[in-house]
Enzyme design. Structure first.
Site, PDB file in Angstrom:
ATOM      1  N   CYS A   8       0.867  -1.182   0.000  1.00  0.00           N
ATOM      2  CA  CYS A   8       0.000   0.000   0.000  1.00  0.00           C
ATOM      3  C   CYS A   8       0.904   1.232   0.000  1.00  0.00           C
ATOM      4  O   CYS A   8       2.128   1.119   0.144  1.00  0.00           O
ATOM      5  CB  CYS A   8      -0.867  -0.011   1.244  1.00  0.00           C
ATOM      6  SG  CYS A   8       0.133   0.046   2.731  1.00  0.00           S
ATOM      7  N   CYS A  91       2.815   6.080   8.720  1.00  0.00           N
ATOM      8  CA  CYS A  91       1.907   6.388   7.610  1.00  0.00           C
ATOM      9  C   CYS A  91       1.012   7.581   7.992  1.00  0.00           C
ATOM     10  O   CYS A  91       0.457   7.618   9.095  1.00  0.00           O
ATOM     11  CB  CYS A  91       1.046   5.171   7.312  1.00  0.00           C
ATOM     12  SG  CYS A  91      -0.152   5.507   6.026  1.00  0.00           S
ATOM     13  N   HIS A 119      -1.821  -5.340  18.338  1.00  0.00           N
ATOM     14  CA  HIS A 119      -1.173  -4.865  17.112  1.00  0.00           C
ATOM     15  C   HIS A 119      -0.393  -3.587  17.428  1.00  0.00           C
ATOM     16  O   HIS A 119      -0.909  -2.703  18.113  1.00  0.00           O
ATOM     17  CB  HIS A 119      -2.225  -4.606  16.028  1.00  0.00           C
ATOM     18  CG  HIS A 119      -1.613  -4.402  14.680  1.00  0.00           C
ATOM     19  ND1 HIS A 119      -1.036  -3.203  14.319  1.00  0.00           N
ATOM     20  CD2 HIS A 119      -1.456  -5.228  13.630  1.00  0.00           C
ATOM     21  CE1 HIS A 119      -0.568  -3.317  13.080  1.00  0.00           C
ATOM     22  NE2 HIS A 119      -0.805  -4.544  12.645  1.00  0.00           N
ATOM     23  N   GLU A 121       0.222  -0.955  15.806  1.00  0.00           N
ATOM     24  CA  GLU A 121      -0.449   0.314  15.443  1.00  0.00           C
ATOM     25  C   GLU A 121      -1.432   0.722  16.541  1.00  0.00           C
ATOM     26  O   GLU A 121      -1.470   1.876  16.969  1.00  0.00           O
ATOM     27  CB  GLU A 121      -1.207   0.147  14.116  1.00  0.00           C
ATOM     28  CG  GLU A 121      -1.983   1.406  13.738  1.00  0.00           C
ATOM     29  CD  GLU A 121      -3.007   1.150  12.639  1.00  0.00           C
ATOM     30  OE1 GLU A 121      -2.678   0.503  11.636  1.00  0.00           O
ATOM     31  OE2 GLU A 121      -4.162   1.599  12.815  1.00  0.00           O
ATOM     32  N   SER A 213       1.376 -10.771   9.600  1.00  0.00           N
ATOM     33  CA  SER A 213       0.712  -9.573   9.070  1.00  0.00           C
ATOM     34  C   SER A 213      -0.791  -9.637   9.341  1.00  0.00           C
ATOM     35  O   SER A 213      -1.503 -10.471   8.786  1.00  0.00           O
ATOM     36  CB  SER A 213       0.974  -9.480   7.561  1.00  0.00           C
ATOM     37  OG  SER A 213      -0.034  -8.721   6.932  1.00  0.00           O
ATOM     38  N   ASN A 215      -3.185  -7.606   8.488  1.00  0.00           N
ATOM     39  CA  ASN A 215      -4.096  -7.319   7.370  1.00  0.00           C
ATOM     40  C   ASN A 215      -4.158  -8.486   6.402  1.00  0.00           C
ATOM     41  O   ASN A 215      -5.190  -8.736   5.785  1.00  0.00           O
ATOM     42  CB  ASN A 215      -3.733  -5.974   6.707  1.00  0.00           C
ATOM     43  CG  ASN A 215      -2.616  -6.088   5.712  1.00  0.00           C
ATOM     44  OD1 ASN A 215      -2.839  -6.425   4.563  1.00  0.00           O
ATOM     45  ND2 ASN A 215      -1.388  -5.813   6.144  1.00  0.00           N
TER      46      ASN A 215
END
Ligand code: SF4
Length: 276
Positions: A8, A91, A119, A121, A213, A215
């Protein structure tokens, strides 16, 4: 093959920043945690001299790269106190989610983050608020935690939109006032929608990406709900020819942290097995 498969914008940006740093700041160059959730890509960066450290404490000097998930407030402060040269590859879409959390907190809302509490994030976003924030993964947790006077809701950027909607709907009945910011990344929504469309049309679905991962795991989960013959793999070597034996249409997609070279290798291997 999904058009949206692979890096991404945020991951590509972080990778580009790391590759540039390898040229400009060789020696004592580190990432705080793996730059992306893909072991093969992390190994490649290691060969370029970019080493992974899990704690700021173990970096004595040099340059530290903050990955696209962002870092906790504590780690950010520590890196600054130690005088490390910081390259912040967080990001911008993650920073936007962090901004909304702080905004809601400042305005007196109790907070729900829809996401995985472990996670990086989510942990990083959560760290910017001292208290009054809960991370929920399902509707049941919301029912246990409520009711609220004023409730603010955001999502981990790679959450499934379906789950986010369910949790928001439940929360509306449990708070006098609910304020929602949809912080799910557009790239994630497009990737998930495209994967669903492909999974409907094929007899076997292959989802490529790191086992670590989140996602990619979610993508595989969404595909599996539609096509039970969905396989999550990291590299082409893992493809079992039996999966493809009586299959005419194979779907292929990949998580946001999967390098294009790995996706190409998987495609080549599928074609080889099928004699295409
Ligand atoms: S998935 Fe979206 S939010 Fe996450 S790094 Fe990629 S572009 Fe940024």
């Amino acid at each position: 093959m999904a058009k949206s498969a692979g890096f991404c914008f945020g991951v590509k940006r972080a990778m580009d920043m790391a590759l540039e740093a390898a040229k400009r700041f060789p020696g004592h160059l580190y990432t705080l945690g793996p730059l992306i959730h893909n072991p093969q890509a992390v190994e490649y960066l290691d060969q370029l001299g970019i080493k992974v450290r899990d704690r700021v404490e173990s970096i004595l000097k040099g340059t530290v790269i903050f990955r696209s998930h962002g870092v906790s407030l504590r780690d950010f402060k520590k890196a600054r106190e130690k005088g490390l040269h910081i390259i912040d590859a967080t990001c911008p879409i993650v920073k936007r989610a962090r901004f909304f959390v702080k905004f809601l907190h400042r305005h007196g809302y109790s907070l729900l983050i829809v996401g995985d509490p472990h996670h990086p994030e989510v942990e990083a976003i959560q760290s910017y608020i001292d208290k009054g924030v809960e991370v929920v993964e399902d509707v049941e947790a919301v029912k246990r935690l409520g009711p609220w006077e004023k409730l603010g809701i955001i999502a981990q950027t790679t959450q499934s939109f379906g789950l986010f909607k369910e949790i928001v709907a439940t929360s509306l009945e449990m708070a006098k006032e609910t304020r929602v910011f949809n912080t799910i990344c557009h790239a994630t929504t497009i990737r998930q929608k495209e994967a669903v469309e492909i999974a409907k049309k094929v007899e076997c679905m292959i989802v490529v990406g790191g086992y670590n991962s989140g996602n990619t795991q979610r993508l595989a989960g969404i595909c599996r709900e539609i096509q039970p013959h969905t396989y999550h793999i990291e590299t082409a070597r893992e493809i079992n020819p039996r999966w493809l034996a009586k299959v005419e249409k194979v779907g292929l997609t990949a998580g946001a942290s999967t390098p294009s070279w790995i996706i190409s290798e998987v495609e080549v291997e599928v074609r080889r097995i099928k004699g295409l």
